[in-house]
Design a protein around this motif. Structure first.
Motif, PDB file in Angstrom:
ATOM      1  N   PHE A 169     -12.110  -0.322 -10.995  1.00 62.26           N
ATOM      2  CA  PHE A 169     -12.427   1.078 -11.281  1.00 62.26           C
ATOM      3  C   PHE A 169     -11.380   2.010 -10.660  1.00 62.26           C
ATOM      4  N   THR A 170     -11.111   1.819  -9.366  1.00 65.99           N
ATOM      5  CA  THR A 170     -10.162   2.725  -8.707  1.00 65.99           C
ATOM      6  C   THR A 170      -8.755   2.568  -9.259  1.00 65.99           C
ATOM      7  N   ARG A 171      -8.422   1.372  -9.751  1.00 63.97           N
ATOM      8  CA  ARG A 171      -7.080   1.203 -10.298  1.00 63.97           C
ATOM      9  C   ARG A 171      -6.927   1.870 -11.650  1.00 63.97           C
ATOM     10  N   GLY A 172      -8.047   2.115 -12.341  1.00 67.56           N
ATOM     11  CA  GLY A 172      -7.968   2.674 -13.683  1.00 67.56           C
ATOM     12  C   GLY A 172      -8.173   4.170 -13.758  1.00 67.56           C
TER      13      GLY A 172
END
Lengths: 235, 252
Positions: B71-74
């Protein structure tokens, strides 16, 4: 205003149009800065590999500046600073042609070029010297050896970091809101101000970013697979 | 041009350095450094826990953390900041300073990235180290604490340091929720002067460059040192005399 209701935003034609416009601008900024970054990165790489003796320190300084100054500050310097120093003819033309987005493309593109050129450089460096010697022995000139033997392998080696940085460029396009470009994050903030449906609109914005990031990652994974099926199977 | 910049620094150095303090909240460069240092200090242990959770056999630990990392990478950090700006006061029910909101977001965001670095370091060690530690009678926690983590973290010091650099750069995004940091102070100076935006923002860029370049410089030096040490070109005490964690602190 009660409860969780996505249709309050998606069902409203005005908000939906704002969202679509935001997505469109995000993609224009992304595509523009990606192309600028890649073109510049190849030029920087060429300069670094060339026999020109000041090429190496020049490129190193360029990369060092862009990697050590926050992207946000670079955008501010371009839009609030350099923009005001420009001759009034150019400045007026820019101002009437969506200057915010143009400077977002310039700022993000120049910054990302530093990362792309480093990725490409380490990709090219990991091609062994023997490849160049073999290509030259087969009668290729320097340029043609680079074009047909070294670069294809170098770019293939550089694909994983290039894909990662392409995704982070997409995410960084949200920074354009700071200088007022009307991209997706900007649309989200605007709709929040108008509708007060904070939770819903942030959720929609987040899902959109997540979705497009995953699409870019998947395209990247597909390209790596096409470029080198054997290695992808091992990984 | 340069004279303008010197004059700006001479007139506004205190505002750029500590913001409105003591007549208002602490700000400027001091706040930027405090925010970076705090987020690093908090994200580092959290990222180790995340990495261990992602490598754990229990899906209950593995799945939520994996989802969080993806999630945080996207999602752009800016989006997460806006989320926290709206959610943190709602959840805590109190008026939370923007500094705390920014700190929370940075810790979550960077822990996810840093945990990937730590995980890569642990995976790169190979399973033999863990097997050997367990065979010597260490429990899982003991093996992690004394055998795996010291080696994994030592090998990953360069990557960890470059994550610290990007954390420092990310503190600038607090600008959108009015965290009184260096960027905020510079735009205040710009609003007071109005006539020299280029000079003001160039000063800002130079200050950030100096901070981050220094960190990058040490990261590169350490990287070379570690490469040489691995190649056996550097004389260091053997592990039987000095614990790996002590070597880490000596190298730093």
């Amino acid at each position: 205003m009660s409860g969780f209701d996505l249709s309050a935003i998606l069902g409203n034609p005005e908000y939906a149009a704002m969202l679509l416009h935001g997505i469109e601008m995000t993609f224009i900024i992304y595509a523009g800065s990606w192309l600028l970054a890649m073109t510049l990165a190849l030029m920087l790489l060429g300069l670094r590999l060339s026999p020109f003796r000041f090429g190496d320190p020049l490129v190193a300084a360029y990369v060092s500046y862009h990697r050590n100054v926050p992207t946000l500050v670079q955008l501010m310097l371009w839009y609030f600073g350099i923009f005001t120093l420009m001759p009034s003819g150019i400045a007026n033309w820019l101002a009437s042609h969506n200057a915010e987005s143009i400077f977002a493309v310039i700022g993000l593109g120049l910054c990302q070029a530093a990362y792309f050129s480093e990725d490409l450089r380490s990709g090219v460096r990991s091609v062994s010297d023997g490849q160049m010697q073999a290509a030259r022995a087969l009668g290729h000139g320097y340029v043609s050896a680079m074009r047909f033997v070294i670069m294809p392998q170098g770019v293939r080696n550089a694909l994983p970091p290039l894909i990662n940085h392409s995704v982070s460029l997409f995410k960084n396009s949200s920074l354009a809101i700071i200088i007022g470009a009307s991209e997706l994050t900007h649309a989200v903030k605007e709709i929040e101000n108008l509708s007060f449906r904070t939770f819903e609109i942030y959720l929609i914005g987040t899902v959109l970013y997540l979705f497009f990031s995953l699409v870019i990652m998947s395209i990247g994974a597909y390209l790596s697979m096409r470029a080198d099926p054997a290695r992808s199977a091992r990984a | 041009m340069i004279q303008d910049m010197i004059a700006i620094v001479r007139d506004y150095w205190l505002l750029l350095l500590i913001g409105q303090y003591p007549n208002g909240p602490l700000g400027g460069l001091a706040n930027t450094l405090i925010l970076s240092a705090l987020s690093i200090a908090l994200a580092f242990p959290v990222s180790i826990l995340f990495a261990m959770a992602r490598l754990s056999k229990s899906p209950l630990l593995r799945w939520p953390v994996t989802a969080l990392v993806y999630f945080t990478r996207g999602v752009p950090l800016l989006m997460l900041i806006l989320w926290s700006y709206f959610l943190v006061p709602l959840l805590t029910g109190a008026d939370v300073p923007s500094f705390v909101t920014m700190l929370t977001t940075l810790v979550v965001y960077q822990s996810a990235f840093l945990s990937e670095v730590v995980r890569a370091g642990i995976v790169a060690l190979g399973p033999g180290q863990m097997d050997a530690a367990r065979a010597l009678g260490h429990g899982y926690i003991g093996a992690m604490r004394y055998i795996i983590l010291p080696q994994a973290l030592y090998n990953m010091i360069p990557s960890i340091l470059s994550t610290f650099v990007s954390m420092t750069k990310d503190t600038t995004l607090g600008y959108v929720i009015n965290v009184p940091d260096l960027t905020f102070a510079a735009s205040q100076v710009n609003n007071q002067l109005l006539t020299q935006p280029f000079q003001v923002f160039l000063i800002l860029a130079i200050v950030y460059f100096i901070i981050c370049w220094t960190l990058t410089y040490f990261a590169n030096r350490l990287e070379r040192r570690i490469t040489r040490r691995r190649a056996g070109l550097l004389n260091v005490p053997t592990a039987s005399l000095v614990t790996p964690s002590k070597i880490v602190s000596e190298q730093l």
